[in-house]
Scaffold this motif. Sequence first.
Motif, PDB file in Angstrom:
ATOM      1  N   PRO A 189       0.819  -1.214   0.000  1.00 50.33           N
ATOM      2  CA  PRO A 189       0.000   0.000   0.000  1.00 50.33           C
ATOM      3  C   PRO A 189       0.856   1.269   0.000  1.00 50.33           C
ATOM      4  N   HIS A 190       0.323   2.304  -0.635  1.00 43.86           N
ATOM      5  CA  HIS A 190       1.018   3.586  -0.768  1.00 43.86           C
ATOM      6  C   HIS A 190       0.379   4.628   0.143  1.00 43.86           C
ATOM      7  N   THR A 191       1.104   5.679   0.400  1.00 37.69           N
ATOM      8  CA  THR A 191       0.600   6.751   1.265  1.00 37.69           C
ATOM      9  C   THR A 191      -0.138   7.832   0.481  1.00 37.69           C
ATOM     10  N   GLU A 192      -0.272   7.645  -0.836  1.00 37.66           N
ATOM     11  CA  GLU A 192      -1.032   8.572  -1.679  1.00 37.66           C
ATOM     12  C   GLU A 192      -2.110   7.806  -2.427  1.00 37.66           C
ATOM     13  N   ASP A 193      -3.200   8.500  -2.772  1.00 35.97           N
ATOM     14  CA  ASP A 193      -4.192   7.917  -3.675  1.00 35.97           C
ATOM     15  C   ASP A 193      -3.488   7.614  -4.995  1.00 35.97           C
ATOM     16  N   GLU A 194      -4.036   6.645  -5.716  1.00 35.78           N
ATOM     17  CA  GLU A 194      -3.365   6.178  -6.933  1.00 35.78           C
ATOM     18  C   GLU A 194      -4.387   5.848  -8.010  1.00 35.78           C
ATOM     19  N   GLY A 195      -4.028   6.150  -9.239  1.00 35.55           N
ATOM     20  CA  GLY A 195      -4.860   5.766 -10.377  1.00 35.55           C
ATOM     21  C   GLY A 195      -4.028   4.963 -11.353  1.00 35.55           C
ATOM     22  N   TYR A 196      -4.661   3.944 -11.949  1.00 33.65           N
ATOM     23  CA  TYR A 196      -4.018   3.112 -12.957  1.00 33.65           C
ATOM     24  C   TYR A 196      -4.803   3.213 -14.260  1.00 33.65           C
ATOM     25  N   TYR A 197      -4.074   3.378 -15.367  1.00 33.46           N
ATOM     26  CA  TYR A 197      -4.670   3.276 -16.692  1.00 33.46           C
ATOM     27  C   TYR A 197      -3.945   2.139 -17.402  1.00 33.46           C
ATOM     28  N   VAL A 198      -4.680   1.080 -17.748  1.00 34.85           N
ATOM     29  CA  VAL A 198      -4.072  -0.081 -18.407  1.00 34.85           C
ATOM     30  C   VAL A 198      -3.945   0.216 -19.899  1.00 34.85           C
TER      31      VAL A 198
END
Length: 100
Positions: free
Chosen positions: A46-55
Amino acid sequence: MQAYELTQLISQQADSNKSYLEFLKVSDLSMGLYVLPAGGSDLQSPHTEDEGYYVVSGKAKIKVADEDRDVKAGSIVYVEKNVEHRFHSIEEELTVIVFF
């Protein structure tokens, strides 16, 4: 302005011999290219920032907390900070643009 070409990023990532290439880091945003081979393992935590992924390409599954779903080219996934998540069951090499 900073601009990038996906083909150049893919080449830089391959040359680095690392699965993740951070190509932009400014005070409020980080972007990277994440590539996982078919049959590979995603070892992130897990990361300490929100995250977005685009495949961009490939076929796999992603588990976020207790939810599991398929991802493929065109899939977009948002993950809240500090939430356990990982790609798995990677059927085709997975190329993902990551936004923090």
